[in-house]
Design an enzyme around this catalytic site. Structure first.
Site, PDB file in Angstrom:
ATOM      1  N   HIS A  83       1.064  -1.100  -0.017  1.00 53.45           N
ATOM      2  CA  HIS A  83      -0.052   0.037   0.082  1.00 53.45           C
ATOM      3  C   HIS A  83       0.445   1.273  -0.205  1.00 53.45           C
ATOM      4  CE1 HIS A  83       0.078  -0.032   4.459  1.00 53.45           C
ATOM      5  NE2 HIS A  83       0.467   1.482   4.236  1.00 53.45           N
ATOM      6  N   ASP A 136       0.229  -7.723   2.060  1.00 50.96           N
ATOM      7  CA  ASP A 136       0.280  -6.585   1.436  1.00 50.96           C
ATOM      8  C   ASP A 136       0.663  -5.918   1.589  1.00 50.96           C
ATOM      9  OD1 ASP A 136       0.054  -3.632   1.898  1.00 50.96           O
ATOM     10  OD2 ASP A 136      -0.407  -2.816   3.703  1.00 50.96           O
ATOM     11  N   SER A 233       4.059   2.754   7.672  1.00 49.89           N
ATOM     12  CA  SER A 233       3.866   1.942   7.061  1.00 49.89           C
ATOM     13  C   SER A 233       4.809   0.888   6.295  1.00 49.89           C
ATOM     14  CB  SER A 233       2.760   1.777   6.453  1.00 49.89           C
ATOM     15  OG  SER A 233       1.490   2.106   6.739  1.00 49.89           O
TER      16      SER A 233
END
Length: 275
Positions: A83, A136, A233
């Protein structure tokens, strides 16, 4: 059924498999030198496998363009979150971002030192599901190799590092309060690996995502207070000296009953070392 690897990914897969087959010495624990959410500053020299993903063209020069994190698993291979490379995060198609690079060995993003290494190639998992958040994962191939001591071993399935209750640390340069207060220096938060049952109870399926055992794990404190946040992230979750997760998603930052959810590295190892 696994899809066949495309040609761009094969070289990365070979390096990942080699890293699993012959892991380097277990790195020493990072040393805190003061006060991610509920975290403390750490020296990047003690955790050189934690790198910043950056683009000054997209995110400006205030923090050297940092927008996500990553983990070095081979001298030219960095794992991060799929992402991170989406239109939603980049604000532009990935193929138009010409200055994507990783920053390694630099504690303070506004300082000099360390290395800025261009990303030569990117593989984004085409099976990434932005609804459940499964898959992810992205793999970055660097233009030049990082030193061997930057590489962290990956924990395969069955490793005790995945056991519920195991002490772990999550690393990043992201929001330290949940209010947009981004760190200049690398930080780490002490968390614990939680059971699949606890993670499924926290995320049975809603707008934030769905916890899926086998491809995810979650870590934190059920009472809240310690967690990854925006900007972290793709960064590493480390336990027993091995990489076990990549920061992926969650509900808020450090909220009670909403632990952080991570891409499970054992699934990555299985995928890229299978015959």
């Amino acid at each position: 059924m696994r899809r066949p690897l495309n040609r761009r990914l094969r070289a990365a897969a070979v390096l990942i498999a080699a890293a699993v087959a012959a892991p380097l010495a277990v790195p020493s624990p990072a040393a805190a030198d003061g006060v991610v959410i509920g975290g403390s500053p750490v020296q990047v020299s003690d955790s050189p496998w934690a790198v910043a993903l950056a683009s000054r063209d997209r995110f400006g020069g205030t923090r050297a363009g940092q927008f996500c994190g990553g983990a070095v698993v081979a001298p030219t291979i960095v794992l991060t979150a799929a992402h991170c490379l989406s239109m939603e995060v980049l604000g532009a198609p990935l193929e138009t971002v010409d200055d994507l690079h990783v920053i390694a060995g630099r504690n303070d993003l506004k300082a000099a030192g360390g290395r800025e290494v261009a990303v030569r190639d990117v593989w984004v998992n085409e099976e990434y599901d932005s609804f459940t958040n499964a898959g992810d994962l992205a793999i970055l191939t660097l233009d030049k190799p990082l030193p061997a001591d930057h590489v962290i071993p990956m924990a395969p399935a069955g490793d005790r590092a995945y056991d519920a209750g195991t002490a772990a640390r999550v690393y990043g340069w992201g929001d330290t309060t949940g209010q947009g207060d981004y760190a200049r220096s690398l930080r780490a938060a002490r968390v614990r690996v939680l059971s699949d049952a606890a993670c499924e109870a926290a995320y049975p399926g809603n707008a934030d995502g769905t916890y899926l055992r086998g491809v995810m794990l979650c870590a934190g404190e059920m009472e809240g207070g310690r967690d990854a946040c925006q900007g972290d992230s793709g960064g590493p979750l480390v336990a027993r000296g091995r990489l076990i997760g990549l920061v992926s998603w969650g509900s808020g930052c450090g909220q009670a009953g909403s632990p952080g959810v991570y891409t499970r590295i054992s699934e990555v190892v299985a995928r890229f070392t299978a015959p």
